[in-house]
Design a protein around this motif. Structure first.
Motif, mmCIF file in Angstrom:
data_model
loop_
_atom_site.group_PDB
_atom_site.id
_atom_site.type_symbol
_atom_site.label_atom_id
_atom_site.label_comp_id
_atom_site.label_asym_id
_atom_site.label_seq_id
_atom_site.Cartn_x
_atom_site.Cartn_y
_atom_site.Cartn_z
ATOM 1 N N SER A 30 -8.694 -2.532 -3.368
ATOM 2 C CA SER A 30 -9.060 -2.628 -1.964
ATOM 3 C C SER A 30 -8.656 -4.024 -1.505
ATOM 4 O O SER A 30 -8.439 -4.912 -2.326
ATOM 5 C CB SER A 30 -10.557 -2.382 -1.752
ATOM 6 O OG SER A 30 -11.321 -3.384 -2.392
ATOM 7 N N ARG A 34 -11.792 2.036 6.138
ATOM 8 C CA ARG A 34 -10.670 2.638 5.406
ATOM 9 C C ARG A 34 -9.494 2.691 6.379
ATOM 10 O O ARG A 34 -9.605 3.264 7.457
ATOM 11 C CB ARG A 34 -11.039 4.040 4.930
ATOM 12 C CG ARG A 34 -10.019 4.630 3.961
ATOM 13 C CD ARG A 34 -10.502 5.935 3.354
ATOM 14 N NE ARG A 34 -11.762 5.861 2.652
ATOM 15 C CZ ARG A 34 -11.921 5.423 1.389
ATOM 16 N NH1 ARG A 34 -10.882 5.017 0.706
ATOM 17 N NH2 ARG A 34 -13.114 5.412 0.832
ATOM 18 N N ILE A 93 0.857 -1.183 0.000
ATOM 19 C CA ILE A 93 0.000 0.000 0.000
ATOM 20 C C ILE A 93 0.895 1.237 0.000
ATOM 21 O O ILE A 93 1.729 1.401 0.889
ATOM 22 C CB ILE A 93 -0.941 -0.004 1.220
ATOM 23 C CG1 ILE A 93 -1.796 -1.275 1.203
ATOM 24 C CG2 ILE A 93 -1.815 1.251 1.229
ATOM 25 C CD1 ILE A 93 -2.638 -1.478 2.446
ATOM 26 N N ALA A 118 -6.658 3.095 1.924
ATOM 27 C CA ALA A 118 -7.177 1.914 1.229
ATOM 28 C C ALA A 118 -8.395 1.356 1.954
ATOM 29 O O ALA A 118 -8.455 1.350 3.183
ATOM 30 C CB ALA A 118 -6.104 0.837 1.122
ATOM 31 N N HIS A 144 -5.823 5.089 -4.689
ATOM 32 C CA HIS A 144 -5.928 3.658 -4.424
ATOM 33 C C HIS A 144 -6.839 3.041 -5.472
ATOM 34 O O HIS A 144 -7.998 3.405 -5.596
ATOM 35 C CB HIS A 144 -6.461 3.404 -3.015
ATOM 36 C CG HIS A 144 -5.494 3.838 -1.972
ATOM 37 N ND1 HIS A 144 -4.391 3.104 -1.630
ATOM 38 C CD2 HIS A 144 -5.423 4.967 -1.238
ATOM 39 C CE1 HIS A 144 -3.702 3.748 -0.712
ATOM 40 N NE2 HIS A 144 -4.311 4.882 -0.457
#
Length: 137
Positions: A82, A119, A14, A124, A79
């Motif tokens: 997910s 979140r 991420i 993300a 992003h």
């Protein structure tokens, strides 16, 4: 004879502005351990690996990514994925994440899962899901 597996592991990385604010989401709330952390020139973490029960997630700063790849500098930020994490006890995860705003409230899906989404601090969306008994869907 069967061919060896082509893919043996998938670990999300991420990309974030700052790594440190994201770590407690995983360590304090979900019991992950930080197994590696790389400081940048400013002394703050620019990369980290977190692990629990064979599940791994990594964080890297946008700045560190840009330093590694000129293509990353031109890439749009945001992003585009997910995380979907299947868990053994959705109630335990629900309690652990109490107080964190929900992107999707807890619900049962048409594909047989009890799930909710939050979140994480880096932005993300993370969905936690547990399979429902066959009779429940």
């Amino acid at each position: 004879m069967a061919a060896p597996p082509l893919v043996t592991r998938l670990t999300p990385v991420i990309l974030v502005d700052q790594v440190a604010p994201c770590l407690s989401f995983w360590t304090e709330r979900l019991g992950f351990q930080t197994v590696a952390e790389v400081p940048g020139t400013d002394g703050r973490a620019q990369f980290a690996i977190l692990v629990r029960d064979g599940v791994e997630v990594m964080y890297q700063t946008w700045a560190a990514t840009a330093a590694e790849s000129k293509a990353a500098v031109a890439a749009p930020r945001g992003h585009s994925v997910s995380l979907f994490i299947e868990v053994a006890d959705i109630d335990q995860v629900d309690r652990a994440l109490a107080g964190i705003p929900r992107v999707a409230e807890r619900h049962q899906t048409f594909y047989g899962m009890d799930e909710f989404s939050v979140r994480e601090p880096g932005g993300a969306v993370v969905t936690f899901a547990m399979k429902l008994p066959a009779s429940a869907h």
